[in-house]
Design an enzyme around this catalytic site. Structure first.
Site, PDB file in Angstrom:
ATOM      1  N   SER A 157     -13.986 -57.512  53.059  1.00  0.00           N
ATOM      2  CA  SER A 157     -13.918 -57.115  54.467  1.00  0.00           C
ATOM      3  C   SER A 157     -12.785 -56.100  54.678  1.00  0.00           C
ATOM      4  CB  SER A 157     -13.764 -58.360  55.340  1.00  0.00           C
ATOM      5  OG  SER A 157     -14.013 -58.060  56.688  1.00  0.00           O
ATOM      6  N   ASP A 251     -25.014 -58.470  58.245  1.00  0.00           N
ATOM      7  CA  ASP A 251     -23.612 -58.131  58.439  1.00  0.00           C
ATOM      8  C   ASP A 251     -23.545 -56.768  59.118  1.00  0.00           C
ATOM      9  OD1 ASP A 251     -20.873 -57.708  58.286  1.00  0.00           O
ATOM     10  OD2 ASP A 251     -20.778 -57.721  56.096  1.00  0.00           O
ATOM     11  N   HIS A 281     -21.711 -62.149  56.763  1.00  0.00           N
ATOM     12  CA  HIS A 281     -20.349 -61.759  56.451  1.00  0.00           C
ATOM     13  C   HIS A 281     -19.523 -63.011  56.123  1.00  0.00           C
ATOM     14  CE1 HIS A 281     -17.066 -58.826  56.580  1.00  0.00           C
ATOM     15  NE2 HIS A 281     -16.322 -59.811  57.054  1.00  0.00           N
TER      16      HIS A 281
END
Length: 312
Positions: A157, A251, A281
């Protein structure tokens, strides 16, 4: 395919809880909640032979790191791990289980980096900390039983953004890196891909939350086109290290990660792109919910090992 059946109850539970959006909460509350959510759906922490907390010198003071060494009797390759959390939350503890699994699977010394967080420390503070750790490792890796000639960067991320940016910044008179592993990475502050629209709500990380993260990271006067923030803006990617880019089907960040992989490939960089169908995610941490979490760790470990073998 729809969201993976093993994850659907979790997604439904979060969506049905009618939780206040995190961008409407005080930042300290957001951080406390992230610590609680970090290990939901995760197995117990794997044992690693040596786990040590220490600090490394940084541009604004000492940087806390956690070192995982699965084979302390050997000189092992080194993986710097930059945790996710939207540049504003999470830490060494939230990603402890992931780093343990990666260290064991890759048979590498993993150095997890507790970089400075926004909004107290805006861009480029986090990147400066990550670069400081990489520079330290190239000189002192032997102190950790690591091989300074075999160093890679990995992150998920926001940490994927920092890994990509570090891999690029390291080309400018810095250390050569063996590989980069970018796990559902944050790539572009524009936030305007198709997946931002199709996955905007209902899959934990929302489009509005991601935009809020960018606002805190860059600040009101920040440059969203800075190539070390929005790495999609980098002109020349040709000397970037080999990359594995892992994305999740549901995501908001899916398309920008895959677009960055295509830009790397077009520049002649060795790239593997791996989209995990049915995943959301953050799935890497959910190894007690889905086998895809283990598969992704194994894929990352195999890629790193192959790149390290090339550099021997």
């Amino acid at each position: 395919m729809p969201v993976a059946p093993e994850l659907q109850p979790y997604v439904d539970g979060v969506n049905g809880a009618d939780l206040r959006p995190i961008f409407e909460s005080p930042i300290e509350q957001v951080r406390d909640q992230s610590a609680l959510f970090a290990h939901m759906g995760a197995k117990d922490a794997e044992p690693v032979e040596v786990v040590e907390d220490r600090t490394l010198p940084g541009p604004a003071g000492d940087i806390p790191v956690r070192v995982y060494d699965p084979d302390p009797g050997a000189t092992s390759p080194v993986v710097a791990y930059f945790h996710g959390g939207g540049f504003v939350m999470m830490d060494l503890d939230t990603h402890d289980r992931v780093c343990r699994r990666l260290a064991n699977a890759a048979n590498a010394v993993v150095v997890s980096v507790d970089y400075r967080l926004a909004p107290e420390h805006r861009f480029p503070a986090a990147l400066d900390d990550c670069m400081a750790v990489i520079h330290w490792l190239t000189v002192h890796a032997a102190e950790l039983a690591g091989d300074p000639a075999r160093i890679a960067v990995t992150g998920d991320s926001a940490g994927g953004n920092l890994a990509a940016a570090t891999a690029l910044a390291a080309r400018n008179g810095g250390p050569g890196l063996a590989a980069q592993v970018l796990i559902y990475p944050v790539i572009d502050a524009a936030c305007d891909t198709d997946s931002f629209a199709t996955n905007a709500e209902g899959y934990l990380l929302t489009a509005d939350t991601m935009r809020w993260f960018w606002d805190l990271y860059l600040g009101p006067d920040g440059d969203r086109d800075d190539p070390y923030a929005s790495v999609m803006r980098v002109d020349d990617l040709s000397t970037a290290p080999p990359a594995l880019v892992i994305t999740a089907e549901y995501d908001v960040l899916r398309d920008e990660g895959e677009a960055y992989a295509e830009r790397l490939r077009a520049a002649g960089v060795e790239v593997i792109t791996s989209r995990y169908a049915g995943m959301i995610h953050g799935f890497l941490a959910m190894d007690d919910m889905t086998s895809a979490a283990g598969a992704a760790i194994r894929e990352a470990a195999a890629f790193l090992q192959a790149c390290f073998d090339v550099t021997e």
